[in-house]
Design a protein around this motif. Structure first.
Motif, PDB file in Angstrom:
ATOM      1  N   GLU A  29      86.992  29.060  87.699  1.00  0.00           N
ATOM      2  CA  GLU A  29      85.533  29.170  87.612  1.00  0.00           C
ATOM      3  C   GLU A  29      85.059  29.179  86.168  1.00  0.00           C
ATOM      4  N   ARG A  30      85.981  29.188  85.213  1.00  0.00           N
ATOM      5  CA  ARG A  30      85.595  29.275  83.804  1.00  0.00           C
ATOM      6  C   ARG A  30      84.956  27.975  83.323  1.00  0.00           C
ATOM      7  N   ASP A  31      84.008  28.113  82.404  1.00  0.00           N
ATOM      8  CA  ASP A  31      83.428  26.936  81.766  1.00  0.00           C
ATOM      9  C   ASP A  31      84.421  26.379  80.744  1.00  0.00           C
ATOM     10  N   LEU A  32      84.278  25.093  80.470  1.00  0.00           N
ATOM     11  CA  LEU A  32      85.171  24.399  79.539  1.00  0.00           C
ATOM     12  C   LEU A  32      84.452  24.188  78.214  1.00  0.00           C
ATOM     13  N   VAL A  33      85.110  24.512  77.118  1.00  0.00           N
ATOM     14  CA  VAL A  33      84.526  24.336  75.790  1.00  0.00           C
ATOM     15  C   VAL A  33      85.539  23.597  74.925  1.00  0.00           C
ATOM     16  N   PHE A  34      85.170  22.388  74.483  1.00  0.00           N
ATOM     17  CA  PHE A  34      86.017  21.567  73.627  1.00  0.00           C
ATOM     18  C   PHE A  34      85.403  21.524  72.228  1.00  0.00           C
ATOM     19  N   VAL A  35      86.234  21.733  71.208  1.00  0.00           N
ATOM     20  CA  VAL A  35      85.754  21.740  69.826  1.00  0.00           C
ATOM     21  C   VAL A  35      86.652  20.822  69.007  1.00  0.00           C
ATOM     22  N   ALA A  36      86.063  19.829  68.337  1.00  0.00           N
ATOM     23  CA  ALA A  36      86.869  18.854  67.605  1.00  0.00           C
ATOM     24  C   ALA A  36      86.130  18.337  66.389  1.00  0.00           C
TER      25      ALA A  36
ATOM     26  N   ARG B 248      80.927  23.873  86.919  1.00  0.00           N
ATOM     27  CA  ARG B 248      81.364  24.473  85.659  1.00  0.00           C
ATOM     28  C   ARG B 248      80.661  23.729  84.524  1.00  0.00           C
ATOM     29  N   ASP B 249      80.127  24.443  83.566  1.00  0.00           N
ATOM     30  CA  ASP B 249      79.580  23.775  82.391  1.00  0.00           C
ATOM     31  C   ASP B 249      80.729  23.272  81.526  1.00  0.00           C
ATOM     32  N   VAL B 250      80.577  22.034  81.063  1.00  0.00           N
ATOM     33  CA  VAL B 250      81.576  21.411  80.200  1.00  0.00           C
ATOM     34  C   VAL B 250      80.903  21.108  78.868  1.00  0.00           C
ATOM     35  N   TRP B 251      81.383  21.738  77.805  1.00  0.00           N
ATOM     36  CA  TRP B 251      80.788  21.599  76.475  1.00  0.00           C
ATOM     37  C   TRP B 251      81.722  20.823  75.555  1.00  0.00           C
ATOM     38  N   LEU B 252      81.132  20.013  74.696  1.00  0.00           N
ATOM     39  CA  LEU B 252      81.889  19.353  73.634  1.00  0.00           C
ATOM     40  C   LEU B 252      81.148  19.542  72.319  1.00  0.00           C
ATOM     41  N   PHE B 253      81.807  20.145  71.352  1.00  0.00           N
ATOM     42  CA  PHE B 253      81.281  20.266  69.997  1.00  0.00           C
ATOM     43  C   PHE B 253      82.118  19.353  69.117  1.00  0.00           C
ATOM     44  N   LEU B 254      81.477  18.304  68.595  1.00  0.00           N
ATOM     45  CA  LEU B 254      82.189  17.273  67.850  1.00  0.00           C
ATOM     46  C   LEU B 254      81.539  17.090  66.487  1.00  0.00           C
ATOM     47  N   GLY B 255      82.334  17.215  65.441  1.00  0.00           N
ATOM     48  CA  GLY B 255      81.793  17.126  64.092  1.00  0.00           C
ATOM     49  C   GLY B 255      82.438  16.023  63.262  1.00  0.00           C
ATOM     50  N   SER B 256      81.661  15.513  62.306  1.00  0.00           N
ATOM     51  CA  SER B 256      82.154  14.528  61.339  1.00  0.00           C
ATOM     52  C   SER B 256      81.189  14.514  60.163  1.00  0.00           C
ATOM     53  N   SER B 257      81.491  13.696  59.179  1.00  0.00           N
ATOM     54  CA  SER B 257      80.571  13.541  58.055  1.00  0.00           C
ATOM     55  C   SER B 257      79.404  12.630  58.422  1.00  0.00           C
ATOM     56  N   TRP B 258      79.710  11.525  59.108  1.00  0.00           N
ATOM     57  CA  TRP B 258      78.715  10.491  59.381  1.00  0.00           C
ATOM     58  C   TRP B 258      78.610  10.230  60.879  1.00  0.00           C
ATOM     59  N   LYS B 259      77.452   9.763  61.306  1.00  0.00           N
ATOM     60  CA  LYS B 259      77.197   9.516  62.725  1.00  0.00           C
ATOM     61  C   LYS B 259      78.189   8.528  63.323  1.00  0.00           C
TER      62      LYS B 259
ATOM     63  N   ASP C 127      79.109  31.907  77.790  1.00  0.00           N
ATOM     64  CA  ASP C 127      79.627  33.271  77.830  1.00  0.00           C
ATOM     65  C   ASP C 127      81.099  33.185  77.445  1.00  0.00           C
ATOM     66  N   PRO C 128      81.460  33.603  76.245  1.00  0.00           N
ATOM     67  CA  PRO C 128      82.850  33.415  75.794  1.00  0.00           C
ATOM     68  C   PRO C 128      83.877  34.130  76.647  1.00  0.00           C
ATOM     69  N   THR C 129      83.476  35.181  77.358  1.00  0.00           N
ATOM     70  CA  THR C 129      84.435  35.880  78.213  1.00  0.00           C
ATOM     71  C   THR C 129      84.699  35.127  79.502  1.00  0.00           C
ATOM     72  N   ASN C 130      83.920  34.059  79.748  1.00  0.00           N
ATOM     73  CA  ASN C 130      84.108  33.252  80.950  1.00  0.00           C
ATOM     74  C   ASN C 130      84.329  31.786  80.574  1.00  0.00           C
ATOM     75  N   ALA C 131      85.047  31.578  79.492  1.00  0.00           N
ATOM     76  CA  ALA C 131      85.265  30.217  79.007  1.00  0.00           C
ATOM     77  C   ALA C 131      86.744  30.004  78.702  1.00  0.00           C
ATOM     78  N   GLU C 132      87.155  28.738  78.844  1.00  0.00           N
ATOM     79  CA  GLU C 132      88.448  28.334  78.299  1.00  0.00           C
ATOM     80  C   GLU C 132      88.153  27.354  77.174  1.00  0.00           C
ATOM     81  N   VAL C 133      88.801  27.541  76.046  1.00  0.00           N
ATOM     82  CA  VAL C 133      88.442  26.847  74.808  1.00  0.00           C
ATOM     83  C   VAL C 133      89.603  25.974  74.346  1.00  0.00           C
TER      84      VAL C 133
END
Length: 352
Positions: free
Chosen positions: A188-195, A223-234, A314-320
């Protein structure tokens, strides 16, 4: 002993194989932007003429002319403005001097069916160059494999892959490898991807597979699925358009892009902070004890995000899941560990 994760069991069953493959397409994800760069500097040229006179500097590669003009601007007492302009000009100069493509989508079809689990990687060889390993960016449900290649200046393999590969070329593939960095069993945990950068490659595979297989639901609940994606340029954000298209199809998928330098071009209205700081902006502040966070990060919790997303984490209900260069992964870990995400639900793969 805890039961083996389903994905790890599947990875164990996949035999490591050697086989040839045929390149089916090569697509540049970034592009030359010299015209945009020069247009972005026009206002700076006008400002320099107004403040220090003389002819404005030429194109951004004329380093001496720009450095001289900025020094004269600083001498007028506008130190902060001069410093800001110097940073901008340096970033734009670095951008215009790089080789293209620097970010490549490489697709190929193995001669035999290739079974793998999202998060695994392959070793590939091309012509006489030494082999290198790359995370698989395509879903296991696709017949073709896809890799996301970042050019390494002076590297042994990536320049050839970026400059020379064409449809019909032969490459040699060995794999799959890896039984650690892969999806948790459905919960039941939400998914959080960080790259950052090409760290998005295994997440492209994981996220596509998640929606294809209905893993974004558990016992009838989304389940909410999040993606945080970073770079210098678009255009250094791998699969940006594909992720946005997927978000248009699934209201529980929330891609959040952040670029540190794109605002220099004047056309970026997305996030600009580091990915770990951007992540904090989308947490539910009622679920976060800011006293546990590093002091220089607390200001981001509860601050106004750029993206209009109703959901919060909610970080207590997330897999990262975190993937990227080592320094970024360490920075993300520093803010994740105090938030109450259990170690069991934190996955990390770093490189560089």
């Amino acid at each position: 002993m805890a039961p083996k994760r389903l994905s790890r069991a599947q990875a164990d069953e996949a035999e490591i194989e050697n086989q040839h493959a045929v390149v089916t397409s090569t697509t540049a994800m970034d592009r030359e932007r010299d015209d945009e760069i020069e247009a972005a500097l026009d206002a700076d040229r006008e400002m320099l003429v107004e403040n220090v006179g003389d002819e404005p500097p030429g194109d951004v590669t004329d380093a001496d002319a720009w450095d001289d003009a900025i020094e004269r601007l600083a001498a007028t007492g506008k130190d902060h403005l001069a410093e800001t302009m110097a940073s901008k000009v340096e970033a734009l100069r670095e951008r215009t001097e790089r080789s293209y493509p620097s970010l490549l989508r490489l697709r190929f079809r193995p001669e035999e069916p290739f079974e793998f689990v999202p998060g695994q990687y392959v070793r590939i060889s091309y012509e006489e160059e030494a082999p290198r390993v790359y995370s698989i960016a395509s879903s296991p449900n696709r017949e073709e494999l896809e890799l996301c290649i970042r050019r390494v200046p002076g590297g042994e393999l990536t320049p050839d892959l970026c400059d020379r590969t064409v449809e019909g070329d032969d490459i040699f593939v060995r794999g799959p490898y890896g039984d650690e960095f892969m999806l948790q069993d459905p919960s039941e945990r939400d998914l959080v991807f960080v790259a950052t950068g090409t760290g998005a490659a295994p997440f492209k595979s994981m996220i596509d597979y998640t929606f294809e297989e209905g893993l974004d639901e558990c016992e009838g609940e989304k389940r909410d699925v999040w993606l945080f994606l970073g770079s210098s340029w678009k255009d250094d954000l791998p699969y940006r358009e594909a992720f946005l298209d997927l978000a248009a199809e699934h209201d529980n998928f929330h891609p959040v892009m952040t670029c540190s330098r794109e605002e220099y071009m004047g056309n970026w209205d997305g996030e600009t902070e580091y990915v770990q700081h951007t992540l904090l902006k989308y947490l539910d502040p009622d679920c976060v004890d800011t006293d546990t966070l590093p002091p220089d990060t607390t200001e981001f919790v509860g601050s106004e995000p750029t993206e209009d997303i109703d959901a919060r984490i909610d970080p207590t209900n997330a897999e990262v899941y975190v993937c990227g260069i080592g320094a970024m992964c360490s920075s993300v870990r520093e803010v994740i560990e105090p938030l109450g995400v259990p170690d069991l639900y934190y996955e990390e793969e770093s490189y560089g």
